[in-house]
Scaffold this motif. Structure first.
Motif, mmCIF file in Angstrom:
data_model
loop_
_atom_site.group_PDB
_atom_site.id
_atom_site.type_symbol
_atom_site.label_atom_id
_atom_site.label_comp_id
_atom_site.label_asym_id
_atom_site.label_seq_id
_atom_site.Cartn_x
_atom_site.Cartn_y
_atom_site.Cartn_z
ATOM 1 N N LEU A 1 14.278 -17.018 9.335
ATOM 2 C CA LEU A 1 13.254 -17.763 8.577
ATOM 3 C C LEU A 1 12.152 -18.195 9.764
ATOM 4 O O LEU A 1 12.582 -19.239 10.173
ATOM 5 N N PRO A 2 11.024 -17.822 9.653
ATOM 6 C CA PRO A 2 9.955 -18.390 10.788
ATOM 7 C C PRO A 2 9.519 -19.692 10.842
ATOM 8 O O PRO A 2 9.214 -20.312 11.794
ATOM 9 N N GLU A 3 9.654 -20.232 9.625
ATOM 10 C CA GLU A 3 8.888 -21.663 9.363
ATOM 11 C C GLU A 3 10.155 -22.565 9.158
ATOM 12 O O GLU A 3 9.663 -23.998 8.894
ATOM 13 N N ARG B 1 10.261 -24.136 4.600
ATOM 14 C CA ARG B 1 10.325 -25.016 5.749
ATOM 15 C C ARG B 1 11.654 -25.884 5.673
ATOM 16 O O ARG B 1 12.327 -26.299 6.522
ATOM 17 N N VAL C 1 14.371 -12.987 1.948
ATOM 18 C CA VAL C 1 13.429 -11.955 2.692
ATOM 19 C C VAL C 1 11.947 -12.156 2.764
ATOM 20 O O VAL C 1 11.174 -12.361 3.538
ATOM 21 N N ASN C 2 11.500 -12.663 1.474
ATOM 22 C CA ASN C 2 10.122 -12.675 1.279
ATOM 23 C C ASN C 2 9.728 -14.254 1.290
ATOM 24 O O ASN C 2 8.539 -14.494 0.912
ATOM 25 N N ASN D 1 8.013 -23.737 -0.088
ATOM 26 C CA ASN D 1 8.247 -24.214 1.301
ATOM 27 C C ASN D 1 9.192 -25.158 1.374
ATOM 28 O O ASN D 1 10.104 -25.734 2.487
ATOM 29 N N SER E 1 13.866 -16.021 16.410
ATOM 30 C CA SER E 1 12.695 -15.665 15.900
ATOM 31 C C SER E 1 11.369 -16.080 16.703
ATOM 32 O O SER E 1 10.710 -15.429 16.526
ATOM 33 N N ASN E 2 11.600 -17.119 17.241
ATOM 34 C CA ASN E 2 10.574 -17.795 17.986
ATOM 35 C C ASN E 2 10.934 -18.156 19.324
ATOM 36 O O ASN E 2 12.211 -18.468 19.395
ATOM 37 N N SER F 1 8.892 -16.435 3.388
ATOM 38 C CA SER F 1 8.493 -16.642 4.834
ATOM 39 C C SER F 1 7.997 -18.055 5.090
ATOM 40 O O SER F 1 7.690 -18.483 6.069
ATOM 41 N N LYS F 2 7.305 -18.742 4.079
ATOM 42 C CA LYS F 2 6.899 -20.158 4.161
ATOM 43 C C LYS F 2 7.871 -21.441 4.145
ATOM 44 O O LYS F 2 7.530 -22.263 4.270
ATOM 45 N N THR G 1 7.382 -16.662 -3.700
ATOM 46 C CA THR G 1 6.987 -16.554 -2.250
ATOM 47 C C THR G 1 6.416 -17.801 -1.663
ATOM 48 O O THR G 1 6.267 -18.043 -0.384
#
Length: 908
Positions: free
Chosen positions: A214-216, A194, A188-189, A169, A238-239, A191-192, A166
């Motif tokens: 993926l948010p980042e 990049r 899914v997990n 990056n 997502s953003n 989230s970091k 998790t």
């Protein structure tokens, strides 16, 4: 800090000093820091070890056993250290957070990581790690934030362990052989995350939305896989302001349109969707990507017009839209994109006149508009593009004059620094057709396998040959190197000012209506390697000034030229096709001039001309950008002739502008570890062939000539004979000679690398022999025949190979056959006085002589047994009798004039 080791003595001292985690006593300096190179100490304890670009030449397990058991070490870097061997498991110790073992020869599977809960950075890239990643080997690396396993030989499905890391990056699994679908649940997990690079694998299926969401995520590279389906419409949703900066999806099998949602990726800097099957229009909303520098969409099925909204991308540097079905004109508002370095819109359906505002693009280096329907004149304003390196306007309907202003930018070029990689696909004119306009195409190769260029329909139709260029790195004071205005309706004289373009290498003005004489001033383009003025209405003589050029190719055919072909330099070494259909032109290689011309010009006799042509070494007679003569210690160039120093490319080492004999020699010796046996791919009677993979990514076959124990010159004679033959040859079915090196220590030749090896090797292995079905075998036979026909009939002086065997027929990945090994070849004079009846060649491949009849009988019986009509096949008893019959005298049987397919033939 780098540690330079020539042997292991210093390493042994290091191992002894740090064994059992003891202090480095004796290496501590007055300030308390140890002075051992590559090692940082804290109170006498090792905290980090950095061994970069050393030559350990040792089994890495010995190094690892020392370094990985240091309880105080926090970072270990052993990069490009030439270490090999297996790494079965890694025990990280209490403090290890960084482990970089990239660029070595570590093999085996991904090791199990034990007690690695503090490890944050792991890099095993650029090794020989293979197999699948076993479940659980990475689970104990719970703090891992950066994982790089790229450039190995890993196979199997996407590693399941990654789903549990998790903190990740950055994840790089590119350039491996992973396959199967990319599991969305694995991300899914994460989230970091990049950076995600899965390029150059064999993943199939669709692009998981879990990745897109993926948010980042900042960098997403999925190029060169087998992905299908459409680009997810949820891209950047997502953003409100997405963080995505790089999106590489090129070289897949994606379909559908370009999603409007891509406009949400407002932070996007580089977008590449090339070599897919994406259709529809380019959405006008793409203009909202104002930070975009690269818009690369070539080889898709895009239609409609180029959106005016692209003019809002003021940072745009590369606009590459070739090989689509785009129509309309070039949007005038693109004049606002003053940062453009490459505008490549070739092979579309664009029309209208060429914009004069091109001259305002002072940063423009590549302009490709070929194979469209542009009309009107060539704007003289193009001469204001002081950085223009590559101009291709071929295959349009342009008329009027060739502006002399095109040469105005000579010496004005600004520094070049391309971040993308380009490949020149050269049109193979030996098998071209009228649909293949121009000398070739410049293709953006970023993120694309060379082998996948075969997916380009135009490449197959035009039989393009790849000539790798690589990344451009140039300095000031240069001019254009590629000018292609062919297949238009230009009807002026050829401006003499074009001779001011000192660095021009390709000039193609063929298939126009150009008139007047060929300017003698063209010889001022001293680096000109290819000159095509064919299919015009040019008159007068061929200027003798062209004798000073080192041309690899010239085509002056189908004009109205007259007088004698100059006999000095390289002009007399080209085939007659280069000069044909000029009714007033004469002299070798055409027919002798008539008596009136003889009295005026006093030309040499045909025999003298033939001897002269045979004696000239055609140094530049192979394909473009290939330097043939490789000197191992290069002299310093004069100040006014320093093209090799200035036109520095990081691609093909044998390109004319990148050539450095000493550097090539060094790289070949390093790539083969001074011709170590493990790189040997074949051995013959006079030397061995080695595979040399250079740092540029290119692979060559290097034949090293064996030194004779008795000091005889036979091998050296064969070495020289092969060079003499191959420098005169350019044919797709004859192996390319890129260069040779001759020193007191080494004599070797550098050839094109043929992936499948020799025909004999293929036939001896059951698997590859089965793959070589009848159609492939027939094609190989045709390739060999074409090569021999070229040698016997199309060379300026005929060449007889004299050693055609299955060992000397090489096969590439596409089963193209090339004839090799010209050590026994003979170059014939035109009066055939050099013919000889002396036998030469490999025993078993010579003409049968006394066993000819038995061979013929065997083939006759075999073919009769394969007759489609079962009733006419001989019985086995009859076949046995025919094969067992006592042979008659050879003179009693004219086997050369017998139809062996005639099943009625009776052999007694």
């Amino acid at each position: 800090m780098a540690l330079d080791l020539d042997d292991l003595r210093l390493l042994e001292q290091f191992k002894a000093a740090v064994s059992n985690d003891t202090a480095l006593s004796g290496w501590n300096s007055s300030n308390g820091a140890c002075s051992f190179p590559g090692v940082d100490c804290n109170n006498g304890r090792v905290t980090s070890v950095s061994l970069i670009s050393v030559r350990l030449n040792t089994d890495f397990s010995a190094v690892a056993s020392t370094l990985l058991h240091l309880s105080s070490v926090e970072a270990i870097t052993v990069r490009d250290a030439n270490s090999s061997g297996l790494l079965r498991q890694v025990e990280c110790g209490e403090k290890l957070s960084l482990l970089d073992l990239s660029g070595n020869y570590i093999s085996g599977e991904v090791p199990a990581f034990i007690n690695c809960s503090r490890l944050e950075y792991l890099d095993l890239s650029g090794n020989f790690v293979s197999g699948s990643i076993a479940v659980g080997v990475l689970l104990r690396c719970s703090s891992l934030s950066s994982l790089n396993l790229s450039g190995n030989h890993l196979v199997g499905a996407f590693p399941t362990d990654i789903a549990h890391l998790t903190p990740l990056n950055a994840l790089n699994l590119s350039s491996n052989n992973f396959s199967g679908e990319i599991p969305g649940k694995a991300f899914v997990n994460l989230s970091k995350l990049r950076t995600l690079s899965l390029s150059f694998n064999y993943f199939n299926g669709t692009i998981p939305e879990a990745i897109i969401m993926l948010p980042e995520l900042e960098i997403l590279e999925l190029s060169s896989n087998l992905l299908s389906g459409s680009i997810p419409a949820t891209l950047c949703s997502s953003n409100t302001s997405s963080k995505l900066q790089v999106l590489y999806l090129q070289n897949n099998y994606l379909t559908g349109g370009t999603p409007e949602a891509i406009s949400n990726c407002t932070g996007l800097v580089s977008l590449d969707l090339s070599l897919n099957f994406i259709n529809g229009h380019i959405p006008s909303s793409i203009g909202m990507l104002t930070a975009l520098r690269d818009l690369v969409l070539w080889q898709n099925a895009l239609e409609g017009e180029i959106p005016e909204s692209l003019s809002r991308m003021l940072a745009l540097e590369n606009l590459i839209l070739d090989y689509n079905a785009l129509a309309g004109s070039v949007p005038p508002s693109l004049a606002n994109c003053t940062e453009l370095k490459c505008m490549s819109l070739a092979s579309n359906r664009l029309s209208g006149s060429l914009p004069t505002w091109f001259g305002q693009l002072v940063m423009l280096q590549i302009l490709r508009l070929g194979n469209n329907s542009f009309t009107g004149p060539i704007p003289p304003d193009l001469g204001d593009c002081r950085s223009l390196l590559w101009l291709d306007l071929s295959g349009n309907q342009l008329n009027g004059q060739i502006p002399s202003e095109l040469a105005k930018q000579s010496g004005m070029m600004t520094p070049l620094n391309f971040t993308r990689q380009f490949s020149y696909l050269r049109n193979d004119e030996l098998r071209s057709n009228y649909e293949c306009h121009g000398k070739g195409s410049l293709v953006d190769l970023t993120g694309i396998r060379h082998s996948d260029l075969s997916r380009m329909p135009s490449k197959d139709a035009c039989n393009f040959t790849t000539v790798y260029l690589g990344t451009f790195h140039m300095i000031n004071n240069y001019s254009m190197i590629f000018l292609d205005l062919s297949f238009n309706q230009l009807d002026s004289d050829i401006p003499k000012e074009l001779g001011n373009m000192y660095y021009l290498m390709i000039m193609n003005l063929g298939y126009n209506n150009l008139s007047g004489v060929i300017p003698a001033a063209l010889a001022g383009a001293r680096l000109l390697a290819v000159l095509d003025l064919s299919h015009n209405v040019l008159e007068g003589p061929i200027p003798r000034s062209l004798e000073s050029l080192s041309l690899s190719e010239i085509n002056l055919s189908n004009n109205r030229l007259s007088w004698t072909i100059p006999q000095h330099g390289s002009l007399a070494t080209f085939p007659s096709t280069a000069y044909e259909n000029n009714y007033g032109l004469c002299g070798f290689p055409l027919l002798l001039c008539n008596q009136r011309v003889v009295n005026t010009q006093q030309p040499k006799s045909h025999k003298g001309q033939a001897a002269l042509a045979g004696g000239i070494v055609a140094v530049f007679s192979l394909s473009l950008f290939v330097l043939l003569i490789c000197v191992c210690q290069r002299k310093k160039p004069k100040a006014h002739n320093n093209a090799n120093e200035a036109l520095r490319l990081q691609g093909n080492l044998f390109s004319i502008w990148n050539f450095d004999g000493g550097d090539v020699y060094k790289q070949i010796v390093e790539a083969t570890e001074n011709f170590d046996e493990k790189y040997c791919i074949g051995t013959g009677g006079h030397g061995s062939v080695y595979e040399a993979s250079l740092q540029t990514g290119e692979i060559f076959a290097v034949k090293k000539i064996r030194k004779t124990e008795d000091g005889s010159l036979k091998n050296e004679e064969l070495f020289c004979r092969e060079i003499e033959a191959l420098v005169q040859i350019r044919h797709r079915n004859i192996v390319k000679l890129y260069g040779y090196c001759c020193t007191n220590q080494d004599k070797f030749l550098v050839y094109e690398y043929m992936d499948r090896g020799s025909l004999s090797i293929i036939l001896m292995a059951k698997g590859s022999a089965v793959e070589l079905d009848w159609n492939k075998r027939l094609d190989i036979a045709k390739d060999v025949v074409q090569a021999l026909s070229y040698l016997h009939h199309d060379c300026s002086t005929p060449i007889v190979h004299r050693d055609i065997t299955s060992n000397n027929v090489l096969i590439d990945m596409e089963f193209r056959a090339c004839v090799s090994d010209f050590g026994l070849s003979k170059i014939l004079s035109l009066d055939a006085s050099s013919c000889t009846s002396r036998l030469a060649g490999t025993t078993g491949y010579l003409a049968p002589g006394e066993v000819a009849r038995e061979i013929f009988v065997l083939f006759t019986v075999a073919l009769q047994c394969l007759d489609p009509n079962p009733a006419t096949r001989p019985t086995m008893q009859s076949a046995m009798q025919k094969l067992s019959a006592a042979p008659a005298a050879v003179g009693d049987f004219d086997y050369l004039h017998t139809d062996i397919m005639d099943t009625g033939t009776h052999v007694h």
